[in-house]
Scaffold this motif. Sequence first.
Motif, PDB file in Angstrom:
ATOM      1  N   ASP A  95       2.803  11.319 -14.083  1.00  0.00           N
ATOM      2  CA  ASP A  95       3.350  10.583 -12.946  1.00  0.00           C
ATOM      3  C   ASP A  95       4.279  11.486 -12.142  1.00  0.00           C
ATOM      4  O   ASP A  95       5.487  11.301 -12.119  1.00  0.00           O
ATOM      5  CB  ASP A  95       4.100   9.359 -13.466  1.00  0.00           C
ATOM      6  N   VAL A  96       3.714  12.499 -11.464  1.00  0.00           N
ATOM      7  CA  VAL A  96       4.538  13.465 -10.746  1.00  0.00           C
ATOM      8  C   VAL A  96       4.273  13.473  -9.240  1.00  0.00           C
ATOM      9  O   VAL A  96       4.831  14.282  -8.528  1.00  0.00           O
ATOM     10  CB  VAL A  96       4.337  14.898 -11.312  1.00  0.00           C
ATOM     11  N   VAL A  97       3.439  12.575  -8.773  1.00  0.00           N
ATOM     12  CA  VAL A  97       3.080  12.542  -7.354  1.00  0.00           C
ATOM     13  C   VAL A  97       3.381  11.162  -6.789  1.00  0.00           C
ATOM     14  O   VAL A  97       3.064  10.144  -7.403  1.00  0.00           O
ATOM     15  CB  VAL A  97       1.587  12.872  -7.143  1.00  0.00           C
ATOM     16  N   ALA A  98       3.991  11.129  -5.629  1.00  0.00           N
ATOM     17  CA  ALA A  98       4.181   9.869  -4.896  1.00  0.00           C
ATOM     18  C   ALA A  98       3.346   9.961  -3.624  1.00  0.00           C
ATOM     19  O   ALA A  98       3.416  10.948  -2.894  1.00  0.00           O
ATOM     20  CB  ALA A  98       5.658   9.682  -4.543  1.00  0.00           C
ATOM     21  N   TYR A  99       2.535   8.958  -3.387  1.00  0.00           N
ATOM     22  CA  TYR A  99       1.662   8.936  -2.209  1.00  0.00           C
ATOM     23  C   TYR A  99       2.227   7.988  -1.146  1.00  0.00           C
ATOM     24  O   TYR A  99       2.755   6.929  -1.477  1.00  0.00           O
ATOM     25  CB  TYR A  99       0.268   8.463  -2.595  1.00  0.00           C
ATOM     26  N   PHE A 100       2.138   8.392   0.099  1.00  0.00           N
ATOM     27  CA  PHE A 100       2.600   7.575   1.216  1.00  0.00           C
ATOM     28  C   PHE A 100       1.516   7.565   2.285  1.00  0.00           C
ATOM     29  O   PHE A 100       0.772   8.533   2.440  1.00  0.00           O
ATOM     30  CB  PHE A 100       3.896   8.166   1.808  1.00  0.00           C
ATOM     31  N   ASP A 101       1.450   6.476   3.039  1.00  0.00           N
ATOM     32  CA  ASP A 101       0.463   6.447   4.128  1.00  0.00           C
ATOM     33  C   ASP A 101       1.078   6.842   5.437  1.00  0.00           C
ATOM     34  O   ASP A 101       2.227   7.083   5.589  1.00  0.00           O
ATOM     35  CB  ASP A 101      -0.208   5.085   4.246  1.00  0.00           C
TER      36      ASP A 101
END
Length: 154
Positions: A148-154
């Motif tokens: 869990d090392v990535v945060a995604y945004f739109d």
Amino acid sequence: AAPSPENTQPWRFHVATGATREAVGHVMGLSTVHLREYLEALPLDRHEVAERFFATLGDAPIAVALSVPSSRDDLMRLNNHLAAGCALQNLQLAAFAEGIGCCTLTFSFWVSDRLAGTLQVPDGREIVSLISMGHPAESPQPTGRLGDVVAYFD
């Protein structure tokens, strides 16, 4: 082939074997004198292991210091350190491909001048990492990686 800002390639490798490598181990052993607080956080049976590892560099026959130009400019210093990290990873991946084990060592900054003197690092450069290298005595299983090392945004 590591990336660096404006292709400055700020890294330099200082390789020590033989008597110089032994002297590097002696300097690194001094680090543990100042790391009592860290060592006290380890289980008692690990104190001696940590002290021995620093002093012997894990019995590796080669020590490599990685240096970059010293800078008072925060952005330049950060860029130099990031570029050095890229070069360090390339070195370790190339070594691994040849069957060489590497251990990146965090060293105490209070011994950095002595370490630089032992390795004849020119004035105006700072050591950012020390790596011990050699044929590994064992092949431990790789540890798991965080997922869990990535945060995604739109």
